[in-house]
Scaffold this motif. Structure first.
Motif, PDB file in Angstrom:
ATOM      1  N   GLY A 135       0.828  -1.198   0.000  1.00  0.00           N
ATOM      2  CA  GLY A 135       0.000   0.000   0.000  1.00  0.00           C
ATOM      3  C   GLY A 135       0.861   1.246   0.000  1.00  0.00           C
ATOM      4  N   PHE A 136       0.219   2.383   0.114  1.00  0.00           N
ATOM      5  CA  PHE A 136       0.924   3.660   0.104  1.00  0.00           C
ATOM      6  C   PHE A 136       1.567   3.945   1.461  1.00  0.00           C
ATOM      7  CE2 PHE A 136      -1.420   4.532  -3.721  1.00  0.00           C
ATOM      8  CZ  PHE A 136      -0.670   5.495  -4.391  1.00  0.00           C
ATOM      9  N   MET A 137       2.815   4.378   1.414  1.00  0.00           N
ATOM     10  CA  MET A 137       3.453   4.985   2.576  1.00  0.00           C
ATOM     11  C   MET A 137       3.084   6.471   2.573  1.00  0.00           C
ATOM     12  SD  MET A 137       4.879   2.377   3.928  1.00  0.00           S
ATOM     13  CE  MET A 137       6.001   3.043   5.167  1.00  0.00           C
ATOM     14  N   LYS A 138       3.288   7.134   3.714  1.00  0.00           N
ATOM     15  CA  LYS A 138       2.887   8.536   3.827  1.00  0.00           C
ATOM     16  C   LYS A 138       3.556   9.407   2.773  1.00  0.00           C
ATOM     17  CE  LYS A 138       2.883  12.504   6.973  1.00  0.00           C
ATOM     18  NZ  LYS A 138       3.269  13.018   8.301  1.00  0.00           N
ATOM     19  N   ASP A 139       4.844   9.176   2.528  1.00  0.00           N
ATOM     20  CA  ASP A 139       5.541  10.026   1.559  1.00  0.00           C
ATOM     21  C   ASP A 139       5.036   9.792   0.140  1.00  0.00           C
ATOM     22  OD1 ASP A 139       6.840   7.462   1.550  1.00  0.00           O
ATOM     23  OD2 ASP A 139       8.509   8.358   0.479  1.00  0.00           O
ATOM     24  N   GLY A 140       4.596   8.553  -0.151  1.00  0.00           N
ATOM     25  CA  GLY A 140       4.026   8.268  -1.463  1.00  0.00           C
ATOM     26  C   GLY A 140       2.691   8.962  -1.659  1.00  0.00           C
ATOM     27  N   ALA A 141       1.873   8.953  -0.601  1.00  0.00           N
ATOM     28  CA  ALA A 141       0.585   9.642  -0.655  1.00  0.00           C
ATOM     29  C   ALA A 141       0.796  11.149  -0.816  1.00  0.00           C
ATOM     30  CB  ALA A 141      -0.209   9.346   0.612  1.00  0.00           C
ATOM     31  N   LYS A 142       1.767  11.682  -0.078  1.00  0.00           N
ATOM     32  CA  LYS A 142       2.060  13.118  -0.144  1.00  0.00           C
ATOM     33  C   LYS A 142       2.554  13.508  -1.537  1.00  0.00           C
ATOM     34  CE  LYS A 142       4.318  16.651   2.744  1.00  0.00           C
ATOM     35  NZ  LYS A 142       5.060  17.402   1.729  1.00  0.00           N
ATOM     36  N   TRP A 143       3.391  12.669  -2.127  1.00  0.00           N
ATOM     37  CA  TRP A 143       3.902  12.949  -3.469  1.00  0.00           C
ATOM     38  C   TRP A 143       2.757  12.968  -4.472  1.00  0.00           C
ATOM     39  CZ3 TRP A 143       4.355  11.777  -8.528  1.00  0.00           C
ATOM     40  CH2 TRP A 143       5.445  12.289  -9.222  1.00  0.00           C
ATOM     41  N   LEU A 144       1.830  12.023  -4.346  1.00  0.00           N
ATOM     42  CA  LEU A 144       0.677  11.974  -5.257  1.00  0.00           C
ATOM     43  C   LEU A 144      -0.158  13.243  -5.134  1.00  0.00           C
ATOM     44  CD1 LEU A 144      -1.648   8.976  -5.993  1.00  0.00           C
ATOM     45  CD2 LEU A 144      -2.652  11.154  -5.303  1.00  0.00           C
ATOM     46  N   VAL A 145      -0.448  13.650  -3.907  1.00  0.00           N
ATOM     47  CA  VAL A 145      -1.287  14.834  -3.684  1.00  0.00           C
ATOM     48  C   VAL A 145      -0.617  16.091  -4.246  1.00  0.00           C
ATOM     49  CG1 VAL A 145      -2.226  16.356  -1.903  1.00  0.00           C
ATOM     50  CG2 VAL A 145      -2.464  13.881  -1.676  1.00  0.00           C
ATOM     51  N   GLU A 146       0.689  16.208  -4.076  1.00  0.00           N
ATOM     52  CA  GLU A 146       1.380  17.444  -4.436  1.00  0.00           C
ATOM     53  C   GLU A 146       1.848  17.498  -5.886  1.00  0.00           C
ATOM     54  OE1 GLU A 146       4.563  17.693  -1.628  1.00  0.00           O
ATOM     55  OE2 GLU A 146       3.250  18.327   0.041  1.00  0.00           O
ATOM     56  N   ASN A 147       1.971  16.340  -6.555  1.00  0.00           N
ATOM     57  CA  ASN A 147       2.596  16.327  -7.878  1.00  0.00           C
ATOM     58  C   ASN A 147       1.740  15.738  -8.989  1.00  0.00           C
ATOM     59  OD1 ASN A 147       5.612  17.149  -7.290  1.00  0.00           O
ATOM     60  ND2 ASN A 147       5.043  15.699  -5.687  1.00  0.00           N
ATOM     61  N   THR A 148       0.497  15.384  -8.691  1.00  0.00           N
ATOM     62  CA  THR A 148      -0.387  14.848  -9.723  1.00  0.00           C
ATOM     63  C   THR A 148      -1.757  15.500  -9.619  1.00  0.00           C
ATOM     64  OG1 THR A 148      -1.453  13.015  -8.511  1.00  0.00           O
ATOM     65  CG2 THR A 148       0.762  12.607  -9.391  1.00  0.00           C
ATOM     66  N   ASP A 149      -2.616  15.220 -10.591  1.00  0.00           N
ATOM     67  CA  ASP A 149      -4.001  15.696 -10.588  1.00  0.00           C
ATOM     68  C   ASP A 149      -4.965  14.573 -10.230  1.00  0.00           C
ATOM     69  OD1 ASP A 149      -3.328  18.352 -11.454  1.00  0.00           O
ATOM     70  OD2 ASP A 149      -3.025  17.555 -13.477  1.00  0.00           O
ATOM     71  N   ILE A 150      -4.457  13.506  -9.645  1.00  0.00           N
ATOM     72  CA  ILE A 150      -5.276  12.327  -9.346  1.00  0.00           C
ATOM     73  C   ILE A 150      -6.289  12.639  -8.242  1.00  0.00           C
ATOM     74  CG2 ILE A 150      -5.230   9.941  -8.505  1.00  0.00           C
ATOM     75  CD1 ILE A 150      -2.374   9.744  -9.656  1.00  0.00           C
ATOM     76  N   LYS A 151      -7.532  12.291  -8.514  1.00  0.00           N
ATOM     77  CA  LYS A 151      -8.609  12.469  -7.538  1.00  0.00           C
ATOM     78  C   LYS A 151      -9.265  11.144  -7.148  1.00  0.00           C
ATOM     79  CE  LYS A 151      -7.888  16.828  -7.647  1.00  0.00           C
ATOM     80  NZ  LYS A 151      -7.060  17.411  -6.566  1.00  0.00           N
ATOM     81  N   LEU A 152      -9.047  10.107  -7.932  1.00  0.00           N
ATOM     82  CA  LEU A 152      -9.525   8.760  -7.590  1.00  0.00           C
ATOM     83  C   LEU A 152      -8.326   7.827  -7.503  1.00  0.00           C
ATOM     84  CD1 LEU A 152     -11.717   6.556  -7.203  1.00  0.00           C
ATOM     85  CD2 LEU A 152     -11.736   6.286  -9.682  1.00  0.00           C
TER      86      LEU A 152
END
Length: 269
Positions: A186-203
């Protein structure tokens, strides 16, 4: 001749009914249904793939042996038939009881934030425009959790709003094992943070009961759900589906006050 004609019409009618039944009741892969018409036995068929890959059902079938969070013996009995025709009732009427985060399901912000729960941010408030539309199915490197380094290596372009992450969980068939496995990917915190800050993913979709790795369970959920813009779909069935671009369609139950819900998801090529 009249007898022969009548027999032929009866046979064709029976054949039509059999074909219609097979269309209405899909088949489980590997199930042999070739003798249905010959034996005359009613046998529903089930499938995961429709139209030779045009539609993929990526929701797991609910069974007593499917995994349930932190349980070693699986979900257990979740379906009862208190009223049945055999016992004199006018119709069969089942009852169901199961955790809302069982099988393929969706998380609402109130799942991990109590102030959102109290404010009413339940599954009935989730945006169907996020849960339905173009999506990318990607394969995650199989030897690690989803960290910032892993996210960067996948190279998801800007503008992509829905991504389904297939991991080692699919290879290990964890959703088909009744014992809950804390070693899932699953996602680690830093992976989740990278997704939120560097992508447009909403789902964000993933192939086990939690999008967050067990060792970063709450921190990763906090990152994803704090802004109330990202929707998490967990427990997806992604085996046998080629990676690529699809149209995803996910519809959950409108459960007022619930922070999670079973959800039916399909991919259309």
């Amino acid at each position: 001749m009249a007898l022969t004609t009548s027999f032929l019409l009866l046979f064709l009618t029976s054949l039509t009914l059999t074909v219609a039944a097979n269309t209405a009741y899909p088949t489980i892969p590997g199930t042999d249904n070739s003798d249905c018409a010959v034996s005359g036995e009613l046998k529903p068929v089930r499938r995961e793939i429709y139209g030779e890959g045009q539609i993929y059902d990526i929701s797991h079938r609910y069974t007593e042996d499917m995994p349930s969070w932190d349980k070693t013996e699986g979900l257990g009995q979740f379906l009862w038939l208190p009223a049945s025709i055999k016992n004199g009732s006018l119709a069969n009427n089942s009852e169901m009881k199961l955790p809302t985060h069982t099988g393929t399901h969706v998380d609402a912000p109130g799942h991990v934030f109590d102030h959102y729960f109290d404010a009413g941010f339940d599954v009935d408030t989730l945006d169907l425009r996020v849960l339905n539309g173009p999506a990318l199915l990607v394969d995650v490197p199989r030897d690690k959790n989803i960290t910032a380094v892993v996210m960067e290596s996948i190279h998801i372009p800007r503008g992509v709003r829905r991504v389904l992450f297939r991991t080692l969980n699919t290879d290990r068939k964890l959703m088909f094992k009744k014992e809950f496995d804390t070693s899932y990917v699953g996602f680690m915190k830093d992976g989740a943070k990278w997704l939120v800050e560097n992508t447009d993913i909403k789902l964000v979709g993933i192939d086990y009961l939690s999008v967050a790795a067990y060792d970063d369970l709450l921190p990763s959920h906090y990152v994803f759900l704090e802004g109330r813009e990202i929707i998490l779909v967990e427990g997806l069935k992604l085996d046998g589906v080629p990676a690529g671009i699809y149209s995803v369609h996910c519809l959950h139950l409108r459960l007022l006050g619930a922070e999670g819900s079973p959800i039916r998801c399909i991919l259309i090529k």
